[in-house]
Design a protein around this motif. Structure first.
Motif, short mmCIF file in Angstrom:
data_model
loop_
_atom_site.label_atom_id
_atom_site.label_comp_id
_atom_site.label_asym_id
_atom_site.label_seq_id
_atom_site.Cartn_x
_atom_site.Cartn_y
_atom_site.Cartn_z
N TRP A 24 -10.05 1.61 2.80
CA TRP A 24 -9.12 1.57 1.69
C TRP A 24 -9.71 0.74 0.54
O TRP A 24 -10.43 -0.22 0.76
CB TRP A 24 -7.80 0.92 2.11
CG TRP A 24 -7.00 1.69 3.12
CD1 TRP A 24 -7.03 1.53 4.47
CD2 TRP A 24 -6.03 2.70 2.85
NE1 TRP A 24 -6.14 2.39 5.07
CE2 TRP A 24 -5.52 3.12 4.10
CE3 TRP A 24 -5.54 3.30 1.68
CZ2 TRP A 24 -4.54 4.11 4.20
CZ3 TRP A 24 -4.57 4.28 1.79
CH2 TRP A 24 -4.08 4.68 3.03
N ARG A 36 0.83 -1.21 0.00
CA ARG A 36 0.00 0.00 0.00
C ARG A 36 0.86 1.26 0.00
O ARG A 36 0.65 2.17 -0.82
CB ARG A 36 -0.91 -0.01 1.23
CG ARG A 36 -1.79 1.23 1.37
CD ARG A 36 -2.33 1.34 2.79
NE ARG A 36 -1.24 1.60 3.74
CZ ARG A 36 -1.39 1.58 5.07
NH1 ARG A 36 -2.57 1.29 5.59
NH2 ARG A 36 -0.37 1.84 5.85
N ASP A 37 1.83 1.33 0.91
CA ASP A 37 2.65 2.53 1.03
C ASP A 37 3.51 2.75 -0.22
O ASP A 37 3.75 3.89 -0.61
CB ASP A 37 3.54 2.43 2.26
CG ASP A 37 2.74 2.47 3.56
OD1 ASP A 37 1.53 2.76 3.50
OD2 ASP A 37 3.33 2.19 4.63
N MET A 93 -4.36 10.71 -2.02
CA MET A 93 -4.89 9.82 -1.00
C MET A 93 -6.35 9.48 -1.27
O MET A 93 -6.80 8.37 -0.98
CB MET A 93 -4.75 10.47 0.38
CG MET A 93 -3.31 10.65 0.85
SD MET A 93 -2.38 9.10 0.91
CE MET A 93 -3.23 8.25 2.24
N TYR A 107 -2.85 16.19 6.27
CA TYR A 107 -2.49 16.31 4.86
C TYR A 107 -1.88 17.69 4.60
O TYR A 107 -2.47 18.71 4.98
CB TYR A 107 -3.71 16.12 3.98
CG TYR A 107 -4.25 14.70 3.91
CD1 TYR A 107 -3.59 13.65 4.53
CD2 TYR A 107 -5.42 14.42 3.22
CE1 TYR A 107 -4.08 12.36 4.47
CE2 TYR A 107 -5.93 13.12 3.15
CZ TYR A 107 -5.25 12.10 3.79
OH TYR A 107 -5.74 10.82 3.72
N THR A 117 -1.50 9.59 7.07
CA THR A 117 -2.79 8.96 6.78
C THR A 117 -3.96 9.65 7.48
O THR A 117 -5.11 9.38 7.15
CB THR A 117 -2.75 7.48 7.22
OG1 THR A 117 -2.39 7.41 8.61
CG2 THR A 117 -1.76 6.69 6.39
N TYR A 130 -8.88 5.29 -1.56
CA TYR A 130 -10.02 4.83 -0.77
C TYR A 130 -11.20 4.52 -1.68
O TYR A 130 -11.24 4.95 -2.84
CB TYR A 130 -10.43 5.90 0.24
CG TYR A 130 -9.43 6.11 1.35
CD1 TYR A 130 -9.51 5.36 2.53
CD2 TYR A 130 -8.39 7.02 1.22
CE1 TYR A 130 -8.59 5.54 3.55
CE2 TYR A 130 -7.46 7.20 2.23
CZ TYR A 130 -7.56 6.46 3.39
OH TYR A 130 -6.65 6.63 4.40
#
Length: 463
Positions: A201, A94-95, A184, A175, A170, A188
């Protein structure tokens, strides 16, 4: 002057002995090798054993006739891969994808994270996540992986690496700018798929891409004019476990709490991961190798790759050095002399709770076998690298046997699970699932080849 002459003579002597070989065959100079025991693994010394059924085959499956085989030494995970361990893989994927998307958008916007003087900007923002342009020869294993499998596939980003020095944010309140928020937001689920104020997510985007060399195909094609590049394969795998297996595996059964909580909740962190296909298990092995090699300093040899065990390796390890045993603890019963069950399975004509566990248990529950391996019987069945053929024992090699067939999607699972009767807990019992399927009762553990010759003494050897 005499002191100088003495030093010169010593230097000449050393160089003539160490640096030159006087034309003799002395071999190349090398470094001493000290094998490192991987964390959470035990060494299974190589040796020979009788593979297959050593007692009556009551269901008359007849797919495991007794056969003496030999396997080499290897390390094996002491427990099944847990939810915590598999989550580390999922979060890494994911990262990596988030960082890639941030870097690409920063590049498109011309944001570099630097001011006009070439110093780090104090403004923050998406520019902090811009590509770090550098010589690719100085890349870590992690950077090389990203270069080969992600942004190098996008025109204009060859030879550039990600900035993984800065922490990802996150929490929406943290942000740094609208561009970061835009990236980001793509990770999602859409708003129209969220409910009750919860927007999770989009796990379909957690995709792991890796390359591997098909050595078997290359060996068959020897001297046929094909180049190495013809045998390099690329696999793309969605890595998030299928949590719906808890619903699909059991019709007319209420298992929603397991679907909702089992993988992500901390209460189940030390339980074995399930809902993972054979393909996902293989991807995990590749990532684990990459993750370890990323910590190896330049100039040192990389570790052997982690992989799924062959069917023979799994059975050899499960026996724990006991010859002819029915279970990892010997047998012939699934209870000890005090009447306690020795594994997590379905005993007593279907009384799931009789062994004090309704579903799975912690990966290190019950006593380990003599190789310090836990739950080699029960809890969850485990993927192996081998393809299932009912008559495989008749033609497979007696040296490190494994039936590997890319066209055979039936992959061997071993050990039985929390929903199985005692027969499937036997170390010689065979079963299979399809490589692209996932089950609430199938997990896996990994192995790594041992660079050495450690072996168990033969049962016929003199001590």
């Amino acid at each position: 002057m005499k002191k100088f002459m003495l030093l010169a003579m010593i230097f000449t002597l050393l160089t003539s002995c160490g640096g030159g070989n006087n034309g003799e065959l002395v071999g190349t100079s090398g470094k001493k090798w000290h094998p490192e025991k991987p964390y959470g693994m035990s060494l299974v010394p190589g040796g020979s054993f009788t593979m297959g059924k050593s007692d009556e085959d009551r269901p008359a499956v007849q797919d495991a006739p007794a056969k003496t085989v030999t396997v080499r030494s290897f390390y094996m995970d002491e427990t099944e891969i847990t939810n915590n361990e598999y989550r580390q893989f999922v979060f890494w994927v994911r990262d990596s994808i988030v960082r890639t998307r941030l870097a690409i958008l920063a590049d498109e916007l011309g944001e570099t994270g630097m001011d006009d003087s070439g110093n780090k900007s104090k403004d923050g923002g998406i520019g902090d996540y811009a590509f770090k342009d550098a010589d690719t020869t100085d890349m870590s294993a992690w950077d090389k992986y990203m270069l080969d499998n992600y942004y190098s596939l996008m025109d204009g980003y060859e030879g550039r690496k990600l900035n993984n020095d800065i922490e990802l944010l996150t929490d929406t309140e943290d942000y740094p700018d609208e561009y970061y928020s835009e990236v980001m937001d793509t990770m999602y689920l859409p708003i129209d798929e969220a409910f009750n104020g919860n927007r999770p997510w989009d796990v379909k985007k957690f995709v792991y891409r890796y390359k591997w060399l098909d050595i078997e195909e290359a060996a068959k094609a020897k001297n046929k004019g094909k180049r190495r590049r013809n045998f390099i394969k690329t696999d793309t795998v969605e890595v998030y476990p299928d949590t719906t297996v808890w619903i699909r595996d059991f019709a007319y059964s209420y298992n929603e709490p397991m679907h909702n909580d089992y993988f992500w909740h901390d209460a189940y962190g030390m339980y074995p991961v399930v809902g993972v296909s054979w393909m996902q298990a293989k991807a995990f092995c590749d990532w684990r190798t990459l993750n370890k090699n990323a910590t190896i300093k330049q100039g040192r040899a990389h570790v052997n790759g982690f992989r799924l065990p062959s069917e023979a390796e799994w059975e050899y390890a499960a026996r724990g050095g006991l010859h002819g045993g029915t279970y990892p603890w010997g047998g012939p019963y699934a209870k000890n002399d005090r009447g306690c069950f020795l594994a997590n399975f379905k005993p007593l004509r279907g009384d799931y709770a009789a062994d004090q566990a309704l579903y799975t248990v912690e990966a290190d529950a019950y006593q380990p076998n003599d190789y310090n391996l836990y739950n080699m019987a029960g809890n969850v069945s485990e993927w192996t690298a081998s393809s299932y053929e009912a008559n495989a024992y008749e033609y497979m090699s007696t040296m490190n046997p494994s039936v590997s067939d890319k066209n055979n999607m039936r992959k061997v699972i071993r050990g039985g699970s929390w929903k199985d009767v005692a027969f499937f807990l036997q170390v010689s019992s065979r079963d299979y699932e399809y490589a692209d399927s996932a089950r609430s009762y199938v997990g896996f553990r990994t192995v790594q080849d041992y660079m050495g010759t450690d072996t168990t003494p033969s049962k016929n050897s003199v001590r």
